[in-house]
Design an enzyme around this catalytic site. Sequence first.
Site, PDB file in Angstrom:
ATOM      1  N   HIS A  51      31.867  49.791  60.226  1.00 31.74           N
ATOM      2  CA  HIS A  51      31.368  51.170  60.278  1.00 31.74           C
ATOM      3  C   HIS A  51      29.848  51.136  60.215  1.00 31.74           C
ATOM      4  O   HIS A  51      29.248  51.129  59.143  1.00 31.74           O
ATOM      5  CB  HIS A  51      31.970  51.958  59.103  1.00 31.74           C
ATOM      6  CG  HIS A  51      31.629  53.429  59.111  1.00 31.74           C
ATOM      7  ND1 HIS A  51      32.395  54.364  58.439  1.00 31.74           N
ATOM      8  CD2 HIS A  51      30.635  54.116  59.689  1.00 31.74           C
ATOM      9  CE1 HIS A  51      31.867  55.573  58.607  1.00 31.74           C
ATOM     10  NE2 HIS A  51      30.786  55.446  59.357  1.00 31.74           N
TER      11      HIS A  51
ATOM     12  N   HIS B  92      26.591  52.794  62.664  1.00 32.03           N
ATOM     13  CA  HIS B  92      26.114  53.534  63.852  1.00 32.03           C
ATOM     14  C   HIS B  92      24.835  52.841  64.290  1.00 32.03           C
ATOM     15  O   HIS B  92      23.869  52.789  63.507  1.00 32.03           O
ATOM     16  CB  HIS B  92      25.821  54.986  63.491  1.00 32.03           C
ATOM     17  CG  HIS B  92      27.014  55.713  62.949  1.00 32.03           C
ATOM     18  ND1 HIS B  92      27.788  56.550  63.718  1.00 32.03           N
ATOM     19  CD2 HIS B  92      27.590  55.702  61.716  1.00 32.03           C
ATOM     20  CE1 HIS B  92      28.772  57.047  62.975  1.00 32.03           C
ATOM     21  NE2 HIS B  92      28.681  56.546  61.756  1.00 32.03           N
TER      22      HIS B  92
ATOM     23  N   GLU C  85      35.131  62.692  54.940  1.00 30.30           N
ATOM     24  CA  GLU C  85      33.810  62.384  54.367  1.00 30.30           C
ATOM     25  C   GLU C  85      33.379  63.674  53.652  1.00 30.30           C
ATOM     26  O   GLU C  85      33.397  63.742  52.425  1.00 30.30           O
ATOM     27  CB  GLU C  85      32.821  61.990  55.475  1.00 30.30           C
ATOM     28  CG  GLU C  85      31.414  61.677  54.974  1.00 30.30           C
ATOM     29  CD  GLU C  85      30.402  61.422  56.113  1.00 30.30           C
ATOM     30  OE1 GLU C  85      30.662  61.801  57.260  1.00 30.30           O
ATOM     31  OE2 GLU C  85      29.329  60.854  55.820  1.00 30.30           O
TER      32      GLU C  85
HETATM   33  N1  HPA Z   1      29.121  60.933  59.454  1.00 30.13           N
HETATM   34  C1  HPA Z   1      29.217  61.602  60.605  1.00 30.13           C
HETATM   35  N2  HPA Z   1      28.456  61.325  61.652  1.00 30.13           N
HETATM   36  C2  HPA Z   1      27.572  60.343  61.565  1.00 30.13           C
HETATM   37  C3  HPA Z   1      27.433  59.623  60.408  1.00 30.13           C
HETATM   38  C4  HPA Z   1      28.257  59.924  59.299  1.00 30.13           C
HETATM   39  O1  HPA Z   1      28.202  59.323  58.210  1.00 30.13           O
HETATM   40  N3  HPA Z   1      26.456  58.721  60.642  1.00 30.13           N
HETATM   41  C5  HPA Z   1      26.049  58.887  61.919  1.00 30.13           C
HETATM   42  N4  HPA Z   1      26.715  59.880  62.482  1.00 30.13           N
HETATM   43 ZN    ZN Z   2      29.614  57.008  59.992  1.00 32.08          ZN
END
Ligand code: HPA
Ligand code: ZN
Length: 346
Positions: free
Chosen positions: A14, A16, A197
Site C-alpha cells: 500500500h 501511492h 479508513e
Molecule cells: N486514502 C485515500 N486516498 C489516498 C490516500 C489515502 O490514504 N493516499 C493517497 N490517496
Molecule cells: Zn492509501
Amino acid sequence: MKAFIHNIPKAELHIHIEGSLEPELMFELAAKNNIRLPFESVADLRRAYNFTDLQSFLDIYYQGAQVLLTEDDFYQMTRAYLQKAAEQNVRHTEIFFDPQTHTARGIKFETVLQGIHRALLDAGQQLGLSSNLIMCFLRHLSAEEGMKTLEQALPFKDCIAGVGLDSTELGHPPEKFKHVFDLARQNGFKTVAHAGEEGPPEYIWQALKSLKAERIDHGVRCVEDARLVEYLVKEQVPLTVCPLSNVKLRIFDNLRQHNFKQMLNLGLCVTINSDDPAYFGGYIEDNFRALHEVHGLDFQDIYKIARNAFKASFLTLAEKQKHLDELDEFVSDFARRQMQDSPHSA
Ligand code: HPA
Ligand code: ZN
C-alpha cells in the site's frame, strides 16, 4: 530489534507513488518545468503537512502532483521510492498510481505509465526488487470517468496487475464503481479498494461484495462490526494498514490509540505499509519501528506481519514461496545468532 526490523525481507502492498514525491524533488521538478508552487521553500511546504483529515491531505497531495509533466519526471519519482524501499529490504512492492490526477491536466496516460513502468523494470534488474502496478480510480470522480480510465488502460494491461479505489472516501461508497470493477475483473485485473479508513464498515462489505476486492486498503474501522471481523478472519482477507498515515490523517489521535495490535490479536491478516511516505513522516521501516516502540510488537509479530504481506501479494504461488523461504531462513539465522551471542538469555 532495530536490526531485525531493518533486515527482515519485506513486501509493501500500500504505497501511492505520487505520495512518495519528497518536497526536495517536488521543488526541483517545479523549477525545471516552470511551475510555481504556492510555497516559498521546502521547509515552508513541510510546515503545511499538518492535516486535519483525509481531504485536507488530498488537497495538498493533488497540488504536489502537478509538478510531474514528463515521462522522466515519473521515472525519477518512482526510482527514488524504489531506492528507498530497497534500502529498507523491501523485496517486492505493489504500487498504486492515480492516472486521472495527470490526464485531467492534459498529461498522456502513456507518459505516466511508461515513466513508472521503466523505473520498475530498472529496479527489478538493478536493485533486485520486484513489483506490481495497481491503477487506482479516484472515487470523488464519476464511475463514467473511471470507466474511461479503464478503457485507456486496456492496451497496457500487461504492465498493470490490478485496479484499486482511492481518494475521498466519505460520500463515495465502493458500489458506485461496481460496473468498472466488473469490467476490470473480466479483463484479468486483480482488485483492491480503500475502505474503512474514514468510511464505515458498510463500505468494507461493499468493497468485498460489490467490487469483489481481494484486499482491503486500511480497513481499520472493521472492528466496529463483529460479523465483519469474523468474516475477514475466516477468509483471511488481507488488510493493508498504514499506521503513521492513520495518525497523520487523525483516524486515531495518536499511535497509542491505533488498533493495529488489536487487529493482529483478533487473527486478522494485517500488513504494515507506508501509504504516502513523503507526507506522513516515514517509509515502511519507520512504520514497523513506530508500532514496535509504542505497541511492543515482538519478533513473532513482525515475522507474522512480513509473512502476511508476501502471502497477500499478487505474486504467483512459486514466487511467494521463494520469498517465504528466504524469510524463514532469515528468521532462523537471526534466532541462531541470538543464541550464539547470548546462550542463556533466549
Ligand atoms: N486514502 C485515500 N486516498 C489516498 C490516500 C489515502 O490514504 N493516499 C493517497 N490517496
Ligand atoms: Zn492509501
